[in-house]
Design an enzyme around this catalytic site. Sequence first.
Site, PDB file in Angstrom:
ATOM      1  N   HIS A 200       0.870  -1.186   0.000  1.00  0.00           N
ATOM      2  CA  HIS A 200       0.000   0.000   0.000  1.00  0.00           C
ATOM      3  C   HIS A 200       0.905   1.233   0.000  1.00  0.00           C
ATOM      4  O   HIS A 200       1.346   1.704   1.044  1.00  0.00           O
ATOM      5  CB  HIS A 200      -0.867  -0.083   1.267  1.00  0.00           C
ATOM      6  CG  HIS A 200      -1.818   1.040   1.485  1.00  0.00           C
ATOM      7  ND1 HIS A 200      -3.176   0.938   1.247  1.00  0.00           N
ATOM      8  CD2 HIS A 200      -1.637   2.297   1.966  1.00  0.00           C
ATOM      9  CE1 HIS A 200      -3.772   2.060   1.575  1.00  0.00           C
ATOM     10  NE2 HIS A 200      -2.872   2.917   2.016  1.00  0.00           N
ATOM     11  N   CYS A 233      -3.783  10.469   4.612  1.00  0.00           N
ATOM     12  CA  CYS A 233      -4.313  10.122   5.931  1.00  0.00           C
ATOM     13  C   CYS A 233      -4.393  11.387   6.771  1.00  0.00           C
ATOM     14  O   CYS A 233      -3.401  12.100   6.902  1.00  0.00           O
ATOM     15  CB  CYS A 233      -3.417   9.090   6.614  1.00  0.00           C
ATOM     16  SG  CYS A 233      -3.980   8.686   8.276  1.00  0.00           S
ATOM     17  N   ASN A 242      -2.583   7.657  -2.643  1.00  0.00           N
ATOM     18  CA  ASN A 242      -1.990   6.361  -2.994  1.00  0.00           C
ATOM     19  C   ASN A 242      -1.483   6.405  -4.419  1.00  0.00           C
ATOM     20  O   ASN A 242      -1.889   7.256  -5.215  1.00  0.00           O
ATOM     21  CB  ASN A 242      -3.057   5.262  -2.935  1.00  0.00           C
ATOM     22  CG  ASN A 242      -3.609   5.078  -1.547  1.00  0.00           C
ATOM     23  OD1 ASN A 242      -4.544   5.755  -1.165  1.00  0.00           O
ATOM     24  ND2 ASN A 242      -3.010   4.179  -0.799  1.00  0.00           N
TER      25      ASN A 242
HETATM   26  P1  HMG Z   1     -11.859   7.169  20.807  1.00  0.00           P
HETATM   27  O1  HMG Z   1     -12.333   8.593  20.844  1.00  0.00           O
HETATM   28  O2  HMG Z   1     -10.633   6.831  21.558  1.00  0.00           O
HETATM   29  O3  HMG Z   1     -12.950   6.061  21.144  1.00  0.00           O
HETATM   30  O4  HMG Z   1     -11.674   6.803  19.283  1.00  0.00           O
HETATM   31  P2  HMG Z   1     -14.144   5.854  22.060  1.00  0.00           P
HETATM   32  O5  HMG Z   1     -14.360   4.395  22.068  1.00  0.00           O
HETATM   33  O6  HMG Z   1     -13.942   6.591  23.367  1.00  0.00           O
HETATM   34  O7  HMG Z   1     -15.364   6.531  21.272  1.00  0.00           O
HETATM   35  C1  HMG Z   1     -15.547   7.925  21.154  1.00  0.00           C
HETATM   36  C2  HMG Z   1     -16.859   8.193  20.443  1.00  0.00           C
HETATM   37  O8  HMG Z   1     -16.827   7.627  19.130  1.00  0.00           O
HETATM   38  C3  HMG Z   1     -18.064   7.553  21.123  1.00  0.00           C
HETATM   39  O9  HMG Z   1     -19.169   8.407  20.844  1.00  0.00           O
HETATM   40  C4  HMG Z   1     -18.242   6.257  20.380  1.00  0.00           C
HETATM   41  O10 HMG Z   1     -19.547   5.773  20.423  1.00  0.00           O
HETATM   42  C5  HMG Z   1     -17.876   6.669  18.964  1.00  0.00           C
HETATM   43  P3  HMG Z   1     -19.783   9.376  21.959  1.00  0.00           P
HETATM   44  O11 HMG Z   1     -20.216   8.463  23.059  1.00  0.00           O
HETATM   45  O12 HMG Z   1     -18.619  10.269  22.395  1.00  0.00           O
HETATM   46  O13 HMG Z   1     -20.852  10.094  21.220  1.00  0.00           O
HETATM   47  N1  HMG Z   1     -17.371   5.546  18.185  1.00  0.00           N
HETATM   48  C6  HMG Z   1     -17.857   5.188  16.987  1.00  0.00           C
HETATM   49  N2  HMG Z   1     -18.854   5.694  16.231  1.00  0.00           N
HETATM   50  C7  HMG Z   1     -19.103   5.072  15.067  1.00  0.00           C
HETATM   51  N3  HMG Z   1     -18.395   4.012  14.631  1.00  0.00           N
HETATM   52  C8  HMG Z   1     -17.397   3.490  15.340  1.00  0.00           C
HETATM   53  C9  HMG Z   1     -17.100   4.089  16.588  1.00  0.00           C
HETATM   54  N4  HMG Z   1     -16.188   3.823  17.548  1.00  0.00           N
HETATM   55  C10 HMG Z   1     -16.367   4.706  18.505  1.00  0.00           C
HETATM   56  N5  HMG Z   1     -16.714   2.449  14.892  1.00  0.00           N
HETATM   57  C11 HMG Z   1     -11.533   5.297  17.424  1.00  0.00           C
HETATM   58  C12 HMG Z   1     -11.175   5.529  18.883  1.00  0.00           C
HETATM   59  C13 HMG Z   1     -10.744   4.089  16.959  1.00  0.00           C
HETATM   60  C14 HMG Z   1     -13.015   5.047  17.306  1.00  0.00           C
HETATM   61  C15 HMG Z   1     -11.131   6.569  16.619  1.00  0.00           C
HETATM   62  O14 HMG Z   1      -9.816   6.892  16.928  1.00  0.00           O
HETATM   63  C16 HMG Z   1     -11.280   6.394  15.150  1.00  0.00           C
HETATM   64  O15 HMG Z   1     -12.373   6.214  14.627  1.00  0.00           O
HETATM   65  N6  HMG Z   1     -10.154   6.493  14.396  1.00  0.00           N
HETATM   66  C17 HMG Z   1     -10.176   6.295  12.978  1.00  0.00           C
HETATM   67  C18 HMG Z   1      -8.983   6.916  12.365  1.00  0.00           C
HETATM   68  C19 HMG Z   1      -8.988   6.686  10.885  1.00  0.00           C
HETATM   69  O16 HMG Z   1      -9.978   6.356  10.280  1.00  0.00           O
HETATM   70  N7  HMG Z   1      -7.800   6.917  10.284  1.00  0.00           N
HETATM   71  C20 HMG Z   1      -7.622   6.776   8.884  1.00  0.00           C
HETATM   72  C21 HMG Z   1      -7.638   5.344   8.448  1.00  0.00           C
HETATM   73  S1  HMG Z   1      -6.094   4.509   8.661  1.00  0.00           S
HETATM   74  C22 HMG Z   1      -5.197   4.943   7.256  1.00  0.00           C
HETATM   75  O17 HMG Z   1      -5.599   5.792   6.509  1.00  0.00           O
HETATM   76  C23 HMG Z   1      -3.943   4.195   6.950  1.00  0.00           C
HETATM   77  C24 HMG Z   1      -4.126   3.151   5.824  1.00  0.00           C
HETATM   78  O18 HMG Z   1      -4.571   3.783   4.635  1.00  0.00           O
HETATM   79  C25 HMG Z   1      -2.797   2.447   5.548  1.00  0.00           C
HETATM   80  C26 HMG Z   1      -1.636   3.423   5.338  1.00  0.00           C
HETATM   81  O19 HMG Z   1      -1.682   4.262   4.423  1.00  0.00           O
HETATM   82  O20 HMG Z   1      -0.689   3.325   6.122  1.00  0.00           O
HETATM   83  C27 HMG Z   1      -5.153   2.093   6.213  1.00  0.00           C
HETATM   84 MG    MG Z   2      -3.347   4.726   3.179  1.00  0.00          MG
END
Ligand code: HMG
Ligand code: MG
Length: 274
Positions: A200, A233, A242
């Site tokens: 990736h 990201c 990408n």
């Molecule tokens: P947090 O704030 O630590 O988690 O986030 P939490 O469990 O305390 O939840 C906070 C709030 O989010 C709560 O809501 C939960 O219900 C809600 P509130 O009670 O405050 O209203 N929540 C959700 N809502 C919907 N769907 C869910 C969910 N989970 C919790 N699944 C968490 C932790 C992991 C959720 C957060 O940090 C997060 O969503 N991060 C995502 C980051 C992301 O998407 N990054 C980009 C993707 S990775 C990438 O791009 C790399 C890749 O391409 C490869 C590369 O290039 O290297 C893959």
């Molecule tokens: Mg990526």
Amino acid sequence: MNVRIVEVGPRDGLQNVQATVPTEVKVAYVNALSKAGLQEIEVSSFVSPRWVPQLADAEQVFTLIDRVPGVRYSALVPNEKGLERAVACRVDKIAVFTAASETFSHKNVNASIEDTIVRLRPVVASSPVPVRGYVSTAFYCPYEGKIEPDRVLAVCDRLVEIGCSEISIGDTIGRAVPEDVDRLLERLLSRFAASIVAMHFHDTFGNAILNVRRSFEAGIRIFDGSTGGVGGCPFAPGAKGNVATEALVAEFGSDSGVNLDRIEQAAAVITPYV
Ligand code: HMG
Ligand code: MG
């Protein structure tokens, strides 16, 4: 078909755009991609909408797309709540994600690497569909700098141990050069079959296609790409899109099974919005 291109544009491409992309445009983009001969499209993310508001409409997108038989529609899942949402949308595959850098892991998912594994174990164990595991910052981290292959191997071991059937190695900020790819793949492919490893590459410095070529020479046959080269990201400052799916299709030709004209038509749907 020798090479599998995994289209990640609708997810990786759109998670980082400043503009709001209307749901119907995302649907039209995925529908156009579905006609291009791709086997797999990463449609969206079931992450927290507060963290990634750009993909808050994941449910609507999954509901509205026309699913073409033979195409797997996948999505990113960070935790059990994400799995529930993904299963309700009848995804064909999920992708969980962690990192080789502690600092990036905290910035991206608010957890240490070990805590992501603890969090992901029940997700993978109860997933009714196959699971890909992403390892971000596998070459360089925007906060910690160069990442040694041993750290990547350790994370891959954990992902495979908890049940991921595929691992995708992320050059999150697009800094790798072919020598870095050689160093990592020499170690990685002595441990894991090439058939479960995807690469990736982000293309910040124009090296992505060279890195793809070097990975292919090492035996890799699964490559992630983003139509139009869109993406990045939100938690990796400076990360660009990408490697373009167009570049992968140009590189592998008919071996990829993907039609370049159709990919260009899909790019025309999305590029005015990014
Ligand atoms: P947090 O704030 O630590 O988690 O986030 P939490 O469990 O305390 O939840 C906070 C709030 O989010 C709560 O809501 C939960 O219900 C809600 P509130 O009670 O405050 O209203 N929540 C959700 N809502 C919907 N769907 C869910 C969910 N989970 C919790 N699944 C968490 C932790 C992991 C959720 C957060 O940090 C997060 O969503 N991060 C995502 C980051 C992301 O998407 N990054 C980009 C993707 S990775 C990438 O791009 C790399 C890749 O391409 C490869 C590369 O290039 O290297 C893959
Ligand atoms: Mg990526």
